[in-house]
Scaffold this active site. Structure first.
Site, PDB file in Angstrom:
ATOM      1  CB  ALA A   1      -0.933   0.004   1.206  1.00  0.00           C
ATOM      2  N   GLY A   2       2.164   1.102  -0.015  1.00  0.00           N
ATOM      3  CA  GLY A   2       3.031   2.278  -0.023  1.00  0.00           C
ATOM      4  C   GLY A   2       3.163   2.927   1.339  1.00  0.00           C
TER       5      GLY A   2
ATOM      6  CB  SER B   1       7.318   2.188   4.765  1.00  0.00           C
ATOM      7  OG  SER B   1       7.534   3.250   3.908  1.00  0.00           O
ATOM      8  CB  SER B   2       4.630  -3.337   4.832  1.00  0.00           C
ATOM      9  OG  SER B   2       4.734  -3.594   3.455  1.00  0.00           O
TER      10      SER B   2
ATOM     11  CD  GLU C   1      13.401  -2.090   0.128  1.00  0.00           C
ATOM     12  OE1 GLU C   1      13.241  -2.100   1.356  1.00  0.00           O
ATOM     13  OE2 GLU C   1      12.483  -1.967  -0.679  1.00  0.00           O
TER      14      GLU C   1
ATOM     15  CG  ASP D   1       9.998   4.438   2.293  1.00  0.00           C
ATOM     16  OD1 ASP D   1       9.645   5.638   2.264  1.00  0.00           O
ATOM     17  OD2 ASP D   1       9.801   3.654   1.358  1.00  0.00           O
TER      18      ASP D   1
ATOM     19  CE1 TYR E   1      10.941   5.389  -5.704  1.00  0.00           C
ATOM     20  CE2 TYR E   1      13.024   4.346  -6.237  1.00  0.00           C
ATOM     21  CZ  TYR E   1      12.270   5.161  -5.417  1.00  0.00           C
ATOM     22  OH  TYR E   1      12.847   5.772  -4.321  1.00  0.00           O
TER      23      TYR E   1
END
Ligand code: GLA
Length: 393
Positions: A126-127, A129-130, A163, A175, A225
């Protein structure tokens, strides 16, 4: 509200140990209030940590294995500490594995194995930052249990590096930084070039931040992105004709950019760069107006940010644009914009508390009719960054 007792029971069911050895840690999700697609350009951002995120329960093992389980996904993995490698099939466990890999790169070898159970409250994809919250909570928990020093700025940098290099997503620092360094009731003004930051009390009085989840999966987000990042780099190359030392768009003032934008021949690349430089300027303007408690003006800056992400940076899409347009129609809304990378995901709006019910009903209706998707809304408070949990939360 996380039910720790229930989570501990699940942990014991998964791993069979007793409760006394279980330690609990939490890292939040984040919402960005303004300053979008500026972090990897060395600009400033203004995110805040949420009151919900990822809770991690872990306990030591006698062998040198790491076991990963989640209350959200059925997939589990058990790996040796030595020889950790990325594997597509390992799905979400690549995030914690990436952290163990990163720690090893930094000379921190784990002294023992661990059983770990993750519980996420952040809607996936969902954006909000999970993934950053999984990374940061893992790094913080392992460093704590290994008795290493804790530096939350460094944890953010290492998590971002994991990441980028292990998972292969080329994200900026925002994030992980917000998730690691957030403080209740404060937003973070972060200069992504120097990593200097300031905690700004976010006093919105009778206005609340409302997150709207479009529930549109962020398809193609990684490739789009990366394309935007590449376009920003191209813009820098052209602008180096006037500024030979330039390495990041964030090093230019708006005036310098305006006077030299003609050097960028490609019209699309020029628009991308214009968004970045103007958005950084909007963050600066936001600090001035918020300092004067002028929420009206801040709302207008949020609106301008979204419009620029829609028209110049082109990362919104029909779902985000529909939801934002519907939000702005509701009386009592000061501003509304997308938050995060875009291409689906969430919006954030500043809504008078008396209008929240109407906001959720109206925006929900219009959005569902237009897109066929059922949205979700969260009235959000600003929470703390990563921490150890001693009590029921
Ligand atoms: C994603 C990235 C961040 C940032 C935002 C856009 O959330 O992970 O680093 O670039 O998009 O502002």
């Amino acid at each position: 509200m996380v039910n720790l007792t229930a989570l501990k029971t699940q942990f014991i069911q998964a791993y069979g140990s007793d409760e006394s050895g279980i330690q609990v840690f939490h890292a939040p999700g984040r919402v960005n209030l303004i300053g979008e697609h500026t972090d990897y350009n060395g600009g400033s951002v203004f995110p805040a940590a949420l009151t919900f995120g990822t809770t991690l329960l872990l306990s030591a093992r006698a062998d040198r294995k790491l076991a990963f389980a989640s209350t959200n996904f059925p997939l589990t993995r058990e790996v040796d500490i030595e020889g950790i490698a990325f594997n597509e099939a390992d799905d979400w466990t690549n995030y914690p594995k990436g952290i163990v890999w990163e720690l090893a790169q930094r000379g921190i070898e784990l002294s023992q194995g661990y059983n770990m159970l993750y519980h996420g409250e952040i809607p996936n994809g969902a954006g909000l930052s999970s993934s950053a919250s999984i990374e940061v909570v893992t790094a913080f928990a392992l460093l704590t249990l290994e008795g290493k020093s804790i530096d939350t700025v460094q944890i953010a940098q290492w998590s971002q590096h994991a990441e980028n290099q292990f998972v292969g997503v080329n994200c900026g620092i925002m994030d992980q930084f917000a998730v690691a360094n957030g403080v209740k009731d404060h937003a973070i003004l972060l200069d992504c070039d120097t990593l200097k930051y300031e905690l700004v009390p976010f006093q919105s009085g009778e206005y609340k931040l409302v997150i709207g989840n479009t529930n549109k999966r962020r398809g193609l987000v990684d490739s789009k992105y990366n394309e935007r990042r590449a376009q920003c780099e191209q813009a820098v190359q052209h602008l180096q004709q006037a500024f030979p030392e330039l390495t990041l768009l964030g090093q230019l003032t708006l005036e310098q950019f305006n006077a030299n934008a003609y050097l960028i021949q490609d019209e699309t690349v020029r628009r991308r760069a214009r968004h970045v430089v103007e958005e950084i300027d909007r963050v600066a303007q936001s600090m001035v107006v918020l300092n004067n408690n002028d929420l009206d003006s801040f709302g207008k800056l949020m609106n301008a940010s979204h419009d620029s992400l829609r028209d110049l940076y082109e990362v919104t899409g029909i779902e985000l644009d529909t939801m934002v347009a519907a939000a702005r129609q509701v009386p009592g809304v000061l501003g509304s914009r997308m938050t995060g990378a875009g291409f689906g995901g969430c919006t954030v709006s500043l809504v008078h508390e008396a209008s929240i019910e109407r906001f959720i009903a109206n925006v929900g209706n219009v959005y569902e009719k237009a897109t066929g998707l059922v949205p979700a809304f969260y009235v959000c408070d600003i929470g703390d960054g990563v921490h150890q949990v001693k009590e029921e939360v």
